[in-house]
Write an enzyme that holds these catalytic residues in place. Sequence first.
Site, PDB file in Angstrom:
ATOM      1  N   HIS A 118       0.892  22.430   6.405  1.00  0.00           N
ATOM      2  CA  HIS A 118       1.321  23.296   7.504  1.00  0.00           C
ATOM      3  C   HIS A 118       0.769  22.769   8.831  1.00  0.00           C
ATOM      4  O   HIS A 118      -0.099  21.889   8.860  1.00  0.00           O
ATOM      5  CB  HIS A 118       0.815  24.726   7.285  1.00  0.00           C
ATOM      6  CG  HIS A 118      -0.679  24.843   7.363  1.00  0.00           C
ATOM      7  ND1 HIS A 118      -1.511  24.400   6.366  1.00  0.00           N
ATOM      8  CD2 HIS A 118      -1.506  25.331   8.343  1.00  0.00           C
ATOM      9  CE1 HIS A 118      -2.770  24.614   6.702  1.00  0.00           C
ATOM     10  NE2 HIS A 118      -2.800  25.162   7.904  1.00  0.00           N
ATOM     11  N   ASP A 148      -0.771  24.596  12.585  1.00  0.00           N
ATOM     12  CA  ASP A 148      -1.293  25.882  13.048  1.00  0.00           C
ATOM     13  C   ASP A 148      -0.466  26.407  14.212  1.00  0.00           C
ATOM     14  O   ASP A 148      -0.121  25.656  15.123  1.00  0.00           O
ATOM     15  CB  ASP A 148      -2.755  25.742  13.496  1.00  0.00           C
ATOM     16  CG  ASP A 148      -3.698  25.509  12.328  1.00  0.00           C
ATOM     17  OD1 ASP A 148      -3.275  25.698  11.172  1.00  0.00           O
ATOM     18  OD2 ASP A 148      -4.856  25.129  12.569  1.00  0.00           O
ATOM     19  N   HIS A 163      -1.446  19.480   8.191  1.00  0.00           N
ATOM     20  CA  HIS A 163      -2.628  19.334   7.353  1.00  0.00           C
ATOM     21  C   HIS A 163      -2.516  20.225   6.127  1.00  0.00           C
ATOM     22  O   HIS A 163      -1.667  21.117   6.069  1.00  0.00           O
ATOM     23  CB  HIS A 163      -3.911  19.620   8.140  1.00  0.00           C
ATOM     24  CG  HIS A 163      -3.903  20.905   8.908  1.00  0.00           C
ATOM     25  ND1 HIS A 163      -3.166  21.087  10.075  1.00  0.00           N
ATOM     26  CD2 HIS A 163      -4.540  22.090   8.698  1.00  0.00           C
ATOM     27  CE1 HIS A 163      -3.359  22.302  10.547  1.00  0.00           C
ATOM     28  NE2 HIS A 163      -4.182  22.935   9.712  1.00  0.00           N
ATOM     29  N   ARG A 201     -14.757  25.928  -2.784  1.00  0.00           N
ATOM     30  CA  ARG A 201     -14.917  25.421  -1.425  1.00  0.00           C
ATOM     31  C   ARG A 201     -14.747  26.573  -0.452  1.00  0.00           C
ATOM     32  O   ARG A 201     -13.929  27.467  -0.679  1.00  0.00           O
ATOM     33  CB  ARG A 201     -13.864  24.337  -1.162  1.00  0.00           C
ATOM     34  CG  ARG A 201     -13.897  23.755   0.247  1.00  0.00           C
ATOM     35  CD  ARG A 201     -12.841  22.643   0.385  1.00  0.00           C
ATOM     36  NE  ARG A 201     -12.882  22.060   1.713  1.00  0.00           N
ATOM     37  CZ  ARG A 201     -12.172  22.500   2.749  1.00  0.00           C
ATOM     38  NH1 ARG A 201     -11.359  23.537   2.594  1.00  0.00           N
ATOM     39  NH2 ARG A 201     -12.269  21.926   3.928  1.00  0.00           N
TER      40      ARG A 201
END
Length: 338
Positions: free
Chosen positions: A216, A218, A272, A282
């Site tokens: 995607h 941002d 990203h 994570r």
Amino acid sequence: MDYEPPFLEVYKPLLLQNSHGVGVDDGVSGIRNDKSEWCELPLIDLSRLSLDHVEREECMKEMSEAARTWGFFQVVNHGVSQELLQNLRHEQMEVFRNPFAEKTRENFLNLPPRSYRWGNPSATNLSQISWSEAFHLFLPDIARIEDQHQSLRSSIEAFASAVAPLAERLLQILAQKLNMKFSYFQENCSANTCFLRLNRYPPCPLHSRVFGLLPHTDSSFLTILNQDQIGGLQLMKDGKWISVKPNPQALVVNIGDLFQAVSNDKYISAKHQVVGGEKEERFSVAYFYNPRKDAVIESEMMPAVYRKFSFGEYREQIEKDVKKTGDKVGLSRFLLSQ
């Protein structure tokens, strides 16, 4: 464990349908999960901004160049203390340890509905599966977090208070390097329009077949990310996915769609994604510098690449596209050349 979202249960039909299909790391998607191929982002030492004119100008130039060529960079000596980041990470881990049934309760933490999100229960194929959970918090809502979670509320407020002026400082520099008026951002953005996202990526038994977070861009002006040292973030550079090497002293900064639009494509909003991890969970926290819904997104530079649109219109178009296609189309919807 009672705090894990029911990923396998919800995704089981898709996984069975695709039991002999390709995985997300087979070269079709281009995803790479090889830590030997980690790449260090351009590193900007913000302490240079306090030195002589030559050092300051060189630092600003490097930042602008990274925004033009990578859409990503990392900053050190950013003024956000390690203690603050460690406290937030501890609280973040604790809140995600709440039972899944609690996290999905409508008034959990006294936050608005849909503050807690997980996976993509409406996925129709493997490429739409996201193996992660998150708390999506608009800054004004942080004060609503109930007193029994006061330490969480305090840690989030401290992070937001430290990162907000950093975002404005970086934005001012990047705007200045393009001769853009910083007043535009001051008039359209405030603490009431920005938001935080606390992310958790659980261990994934199907890590080679699904994403931690889908590819995607941002929908912000600027995003500031604090990630842990496990790794998993990848970005698109020159048509290839590269893995971002974690830096314990740095915050990751990336250009969002809105800044690409107002900069007339001088700065790039890079695609990203986050890959799944087999054994380790994570964590990350992201701050999104956003405008009001009625803010007009328009470049001062001519000829303009994109037509004029409001942030609200942009968000509505994204929702329509995701509902219809399962994916965000983004800025290409607003090109003047269409």
